[in-house]
Design a protein around this motif. Structure first.
Motif, PDB file in Angstrom:
ATOM      1  N   GLY A   1       0.733  -1.345  -0.074  1.00 52.67           N
ATOM      2  CA  GLY A   1       0.039  -0.173   0.133  1.00 52.67           C
ATOM      3  C   GLY A   1       0.994   1.395  -0.056  1.00 52.67           C
ATOM      4  N   LEU A   2       1.754   1.266   0.834  1.00 53.16           N
ATOM      5  CA  LEU A   2       2.639   2.617   0.881  1.00 53.16           C
ATOM      6  C   LEU A   2       3.529   2.590  -0.447  1.00 53.16           C
ATOM      7  CD1 LEU A   2       4.243   4.720   2.375  1.00 53.16           C
ATOM      8  CD2 LEU A   2       5.803   2.981   3.231  1.00 53.16           C
ATOM      9  N   SER A   3       4.091   1.672  -0.921  1.00 59.89           N
ATOM     10  CA  SER A   3       4.799   1.768  -2.198  1.00 59.89           C
ATOM     11  C   SER A   3       4.100   1.910  -3.337  1.00 59.89           C
ATOM     12  CB  SER A   3       5.615   0.446  -2.349  1.00 59.89           C
ATOM     13  OG  SER A   3       6.333   0.108  -1.446  1.00 59.89           O
ATOM     14  N   LEU A   4       2.935   1.262  -3.311  1.00 61.50           N
ATOM     15  CA  LEU A   4       2.098   1.826  -4.619  1.00 61.50           C
ATOM     16  C   LEU A   4       1.564   3.254  -4.474  1.00 61.50           C
ATOM     17  CD1 LEU A   4       0.096  -1.648  -5.340  1.00 61.50           C
ATOM     18  CD2 LEU A   4       1.981  -0.648  -6.594  1.00 61.50           C
ATOM     19  N   GLY A   5       1.190   3.438  -3.072  1.00 58.63           N
ATOM     20  CA  GLY A   5       0.671   4.900  -3.027  1.00 58.63           C
ATOM     21  C   GLY A   5       1.552   5.752  -3.590  1.00 58.63           C
ATOM     22  N   ILE A   6       2.949   5.631  -3.107  1.00 59.76           N
ATOM     23  CA  ILE A   6       4.038   6.672  -3.543  1.00 59.76           C
ATOM     24  C   ILE A   6       4.150   6.806  -4.936  1.00 59.76           C
ATOM     25  CG2 ILE A   6       6.566   7.072  -3.264  1.00 59.76           C
ATOM     26  CD1 ILE A   6       6.442   5.790  -0.541  1.00 59.76           C
ATOM     27  N   LEU A   7       4.227   5.513  -5.515  1.00 59.17           N
ATOM     28  CA  LEU A   7       4.167   5.324  -6.947  1.00 59.17           C
ATOM     29  C   LEU A   7       3.444   6.327  -7.742  1.00 59.17           C
ATOM     30  CD1 LEU A   7       5.891   4.432  -9.409  1.00 59.17           C
ATOM     31  CD2 LEU A   7       4.345   2.214  -9.305  1.00 59.17           C
ATOM     32  N   LEU A   8       1.947   5.861  -7.416  1.00 56.44           N
ATOM     33  CA  LEU A   8       0.669   6.499  -8.163  1.00 56.44           C
ATOM     34  C   LEU A   8       0.747   8.028  -7.638  1.00 56.44           C
ATOM     35  CD1 LEU A   8      -1.875   3.827  -7.393  1.00 56.44           C
ATOM     36  CD2 LEU A   8      -0.872   4.430  -9.577  1.00 56.44           C
ATOM     37  N   THR A   9       1.233   8.514  -6.577  1.00 53.68           N
ATOM     38  CA  THR A   9       1.261   9.963  -6.312  1.00 53.68           C
ATOM     39  C   THR A   9       2.085  10.715  -6.983  1.00 53.68           C
ATOM     40  OG1 THR A   9       0.391   9.516  -4.041  1.00 53.68           O
ATOM     41  CG2 THR A   9       1.188  11.433  -4.119  1.00 53.68           C
ATOM     42  N   GLY A  10       3.333  10.072  -7.276  1.00 52.09           N
ATOM     43  CA  GLY A  10       4.332  10.895  -7.761  1.00 52.09           C
ATOM     44  C   GLY A  10       4.266  10.932  -9.249  1.00 52.09           C
ATOM     45  N   SER A  11       3.435   9.915  -9.784  1.00 46.82           N
ATOM     46  CA  SER A  11       3.249  10.103 -11.018  1.00 46.82           C
ATOM     47  C   SER A  11       2.098  11.198 -11.257  1.00 46.82           C
ATOM     48  CB  SER A  11       2.565   8.823 -11.793  1.00 46.82           C
ATOM     49  OG  SER A  11       1.329   8.190 -11.207  1.00 46.82           O
ATOM     50  N   ALA A  12       1.167  11.173 -10.414  1.00 45.79           N
ATOM     51  CA  ALA A  12       0.059  12.200 -10.271  1.00 45.79           C
ATOM     52  C   ALA A  12       0.744  13.738 -10.404  1.00 45.79           C
ATOM     53  CB  ALA A  12      -0.745  12.098  -9.291  1.00 45.79           C
ATOM     54  N   VAL A  13       1.678  13.813  -9.448  1.00 48.64           N
ATOM     55  CA  VAL A  13       2.260  15.219  -9.202  1.00 48.64           C
ATOM     56  C   VAL A  13       3.186  15.570 -10.377  1.00 48.64           C
ATOM     57  CG1 VAL A  13       4.215  16.557  -7.802  1.00 48.64           C
ATOM     58  CG2 VAL A  13       2.407  15.032  -6.615  1.00 48.64           C
ATOM     59  N   CYS A  14       3.839  14.501 -10.993  1.00 46.42           N
ATOM     60  CA  CYS A  14       4.801  14.906 -12.156  1.00 46.42           C
ATOM     61  C   CYS A  14       3.830  15.283 -13.406  1.00 46.42           C
ATOM     62  CB  CYS A  14       5.683  13.835 -12.429  1.00 46.42           C
ATOM     63  SG  CYS A  14       6.933  13.540 -11.236  1.00 46.42           S
ATOM     64  N   ALA A  15       2.646  14.715 -13.407  1.00 42.09           N
ATOM     65  CA  ALA A  15       1.703  14.821 -14.733  1.00 42.09           C
ATOM     66  C   ALA A  15       1.373  16.355 -14.645  1.00 42.09           C
ATOM     67  CB  ALA A  15       0.410  13.993 -14.432  1.00 42.09           C
ATOM     68  N   VAL A  16       1.462  17.056 -13.291  1.00 43.26           N
ATOM     69  CA  VAL A  16       1.266  18.471 -13.603  1.00 43.26           C
ATOM     70  C   VAL A  16       2.421  19.331 -13.484  1.00 43.26           C
ATOM     71  CG1 VAL A  16       0.252  20.375 -11.994  1.00 43.26           C
ATOM     72  CG2 VAL A  16      -0.693  18.076 -11.807  1.00 43.26           C
ATOM     73  N   THR A  17       3.656  18.752 -12.926  1.00 49.32           N
ATOM     74  CA  THR A  17       4.831  19.510 -12.921  1.00 49.32           C
ATOM     75  C   THR A  17       5.468  19.654 -14.436  1.00 49.32           C
ATOM     76  OG1 THR A  17       5.936  18.065 -12.059  1.00 49.32           O
ATOM     77  CG2 THR A  17       5.186  19.543 -10.373  1.00 49.32           C
ATOM     78  N   SER A  18       5.414  18.544 -14.864  1.00 45.60           N
ATOM     79  CA  SER A  18       5.899  18.389 -16.292  1.00 45.60           C
ATOM     80  C   SER A  18       5.189  19.198 -17.523  1.00 45.60           C
ATOM     81  CB  SER A  18       6.103  16.784 -16.616  1.00 45.60           C
ATOM     82  OG  SER A  18       4.941  16.223 -16.791  1.00 45.60           O
ATOM     83  N   ALA A  19       3.832  19.478 -17.211  1.00 41.63           N
ATOM     84  CA  ALA A  19       3.179  20.378 -18.239  1.00 41.63           C
ATOM     85  C   ALA A  19       3.316  21.576 -17.977  1.00 41.63           C
ATOM     86  CB  ALA A  19       1.684  19.902 -17.888  1.00 41.63           C
ATOM     87  N   ARG A  20       4.016  22.107 -16.661  1.00 41.36           N
ATOM     88  CA  ARG A  20       4.197  23.674 -16.545  1.00 41.36           C
ATOM     89  C   ARG A  20       5.694  24.069 -16.356  1.00 41.36           C
ATOM     90  NH1 ARG A  20       1.411  27.817 -14.402  1.00 41.36           N
ATOM     91  NH2 ARG A  20      -0.488  26.311 -14.110  1.00 41.36           N
ATOM     92  N   LEU A  21       6.564  22.979 -16.249  1.00 41.05           N
ATOM     93  CA  LEU A  21       7.823  23.605 -16.277  1.00 41.05           C
ATOM     94  C   LEU A  21       8.891  22.633 -17.349  1.00 41.05           C
ATOM     95  CD1 LEU A  21       8.382  23.614 -12.418  1.00 41.05           C
ATOM     96  CD2 LEU A  21       7.927  25.413 -13.649  1.00 41.05           C
ATOM     97  N   VAL A  22       9.991  23.366 -17.584  1.00 40.64           N
ATOM     98  CA  VAL A  22      10.880  22.708 -18.720  1.00 40.64           C
ATOM     99  C   VAL A  22      12.183  22.904 -18.007  1.00 40.64           C
ATOM    100  CG1 VAL A  22      11.903  22.937 -20.998  1.00 40.64           C
ATOM    101  CG2 VAL A  22       9.308  23.039 -20.764  1.00 40.64           C
ATOM    102  N   PHE A  23      12.885  21.835 -18.109  1.00 38.56           N
ATOM    103  CA  PHE A  23      14.250  21.882 -17.390  1.00 38.56           C
ATOM    104  C   PHE A  23      15.524  21.910 -18.444  1.00 38.56           C
ATOM    105  CE2 PHE A  23      11.165  20.163 -14.349  1.00 38.56           C
ATOM    106  CZ  PHE A  23      11.410  20.954 -13.389  1.00 38.56           C
ATOM    107  N   PRO A  24      16.439  22.231 -18.484  1.00 42.73           N
ATOM    108  CA  PRO A  24      17.654  21.926 -19.235  1.00 42.73           C
ATOM    109  C   PRO A  24      18.172  20.554 -18.896  1.00 42.73           C
ATOM    110  CG  PRO A  24      17.925  24.192 -17.940  1.00 42.73           C
ATOM    111  CD  PRO A  24      17.017  23.338 -17.355  1.00 42.73           C
ATOM    112  N   VAL A  25      18.084  19.756 -19.922  1.00 40.55           N
ATOM    113  CA  VAL A  25      18.452  18.212 -19.637  1.00 40.55           C
ATOM    114  C   VAL A  25      19.309  17.900 -21.004  1.00 40.55           C
ATOM    115  CG1 VAL A  25      16.288  17.740 -18.444  1.00 40.55           C
ATOM    116  CG2 VAL A  25      16.333  17.556 -21.006  1.00 40.55           C
TER     117      VAL A  25
END
Length: 523
Positions: free
Chosen positions: A406-430
């Motif tokens: 539960g903890l691991s899958l919750g962290i995984l799903l939450t991380g993908s949810a947060v990044c779905a928002v941040t990667s749509a707003r921010l661009v980084f030099p990579v």
């Protein structure tokens, strides 16, 4: 010509300072750290002047050998990072080979790594100030050792230039460097335990290295201090011969690369083999998922993130075996879940100008978000589940498995949810597609630190219910709390993914032209 090449190197370095404030700050911070490290080395060499000759000999020979070995290995693993005087760029100019080699040699000396190595090598004479004659010899052999470090890096780079154009070589070189870094703790502990088992291990290692091309130059002063002039002469001849051979190898490799510069190789897939595109649905999100999943397993910038899947469980198992406790094994699955989830924060940035296709085809933002999340979750969920099962099996603690999942899958799903928002707003030099995954412009990492830490904090707050339930399950030993953590982690994580995809999709629909403009600017 030599002076012109050195001025070109200094000009590029100066222009990197003027490019942006963040790059200038990063260069200043890096310079400060290099200066601190150099001061520490100089202080250590001064203190060695008061140590017994045998101790000074062991430290200088092993340290110098490690420097030569590092300069030989890192250009191979981190190919493509330094291209200021790339032979492929200079092949169109009629520059004689000898001035070109001298210019490249001196240009490396004025770089940060070259300057630090040269100063530290010359400073080995400080360890022999009690014997002025030996200190003078150490100054000469230090210069020879520094030149050997630089020439061996150039020789390795020139010889391997024909391989560096291949995609497989770039992938392997980018991944190999991370394995010893991740496993640095176990490696250091193993070496330390091995050396402790024998008090004569270090002197024996130093003696062996003193007759090798790695440590011959560094052993000359100590042999004179020990009253062995013939041994010092023999080692000096080995050091000179090593430099000469490396110089000839570099000359041969450089001449070859100037005549036939390396070209990137590619392979055409046979007709009818669609790969992941034949598995996912033939719609917008399915096509994006197939493309992203292809990147995850073939792009070295993504592959380096996948190394945490097999290495983290091994790392935590090693530390658990040291403490004779399985407590650390529990951390493996959440850490891997967190690393994979937060790894999508720069997903759009990795697309570079290929993101033009999304904008030109008016791909719905929600389809883009779903496709990227589905690609990562398709392999991340099974990986996290297997690691959790591994931890429970090794520690024979099956009662913690529901809460851990539960903890691991919750962290995984939450991380993908947060990044779905941040990667749509921010661009980084990579790193650009095809570049070494470790290559970055000065200051690029500074712009990534702030948003990454904010995303970490948001993930931690959103995962508090799973964390609390899992802690209660561990403290009380009641499996019911673990099953509650599993239910909350999956349900709450799934809801957050849906919300993140919806919000991120709206942001992407509104900001895709701005993101594309920023991607073109950073390219």
């Amino acid at each position: 010509m030599v002076a012109t090449l050195v001025r070109l190197r200094l000009l590029v370095l100066r222009n990197s300072f003027r490019r942006s404030t963040s790059q200038l700050v990063a260069v200043i911070i890096g310079g400060v750290y290099a200066l601190i490290a150099l001061v520490v080395v100089l202080g250590g060499l001064v203190l060695l002047g008061f140590a017994p000759v045998e101790v000074t000999r062991v430290i200088t020979v092993i340290g110098g050998s490690a420097a030569v070995l590092g300069w030989a290995i890192f250009p191979l693993l981190l190919s493509g990072i330094e291209q200021t005087l790339d032979p492929a760029r200079l092949a169109v100019y009629p520059i004689p080979l000898r001035p070109l080699m001298l210019g490249m040699l001196l240009s490396a000396v004025v770089g940060v790594a070259g300057a630090a190595t040269t100063l530290a090598s010359l400073a080995t004479s400080l360890a022999w100030l009690r014997l002025p004659g030996v200190a003078l010899v150490a100054l000469i052999t230090g210069a020879l050792g520094a030149a050997t470090c630089i020439v061996v890096s150039r020789a390795v780079t020139s010889v391997s230039s024909g391989l560096s154009g291949g995609r497989r070589f770039r992938e392997a070189s980018g991944l190999l460097v991370l394995i010893p870094l991740i496993l640095a703790g176990p490696i250091v502990i193993g070496i330390t335990r091995g050396l402790r088992s024998s008090s004569d291990a270090l002197p024996a290692v130093a003696d062996g290295l003193s007759w090798s091309p790695l440590g011959a130059a560094w052993a000359v002063p100590s042999q004179l201090a020990l009253g062995d002039p013939l041994g010092a002469l023999a080692r000096f001849l080995i050091a000179v011969a090593t430099f000469a051979v490396l110089w000839l190898v570099w000359r041969w490799g450089l001449a070859r690369s100037l005549v036939t510069p390396a070209r990137a190789s590619s392979r055409v897939r046979a007709q009818g083999k669609l790969g992941w595109f034949g598995i996912f649905p033939g719609n917008a999100w399915g096509a994006i998922a197939a493309r992203c999943l292809t990147y995850w397993f073939r792009d070295p910038r993504y592959l380096r993130q996948l190394l945490v899947i097999p290495l983290m469980p091994v790392l935590f198992w090693f530390y658990s075996s040291l403490n004779h406790s399985s407590g650390l094994l529990v951390i493996g699955a959440p850490v891997v879940a967190f690393s994979l989830g937060i790894g999508m924060i720069a997903d759009v940035s990795y697309d570079s100008t290929a993101f033009t296709l999304h904008v030109a085809k008016a791909v719905p933002g929600r389809a883009d978000r779903w496709g990227r999340a589905a690609a990562m979750l398709s392999f991340a969920v099974p990986a996290v589940v297997l690691i959790a099962l591994f931890a429970a099996a090794i520690g024979d603690d099956w009662h913690i498995l529901p809460g851990l999942l539960g903890l691991s899958l919750g962290i995984l799903l939450t991380g993908s949810a947060v990044c779905a928002v941040t990667s749509a707003r921010l661009v980084f030099p990579v790193p650009e597609p095809g570049d070494n995954p470790f290559r970055s412009r000065p200051g690029a990492n500074i712009s990534l630190v702030g948003p990454t830490f904010v995303a970490w904090g948001v993930i931690a707050v959103l995962c508090l219910p799973e964390i609390a339930l899992f802690v209660i399950a561990l403290v009380t030993g009641d499996a019911l709390w673990g099953w509650a953590a599993l239910l909350v982690g999956v349900v709450l994580g799934g809801v957050l993914v849906g919300v993140g995809v919806r919000v991120g999709g709206r942001i992407l629909d509104a900001r895709s032209p701005e993101l594309l403009l920023q991607l073109r600017k950073d390219a």
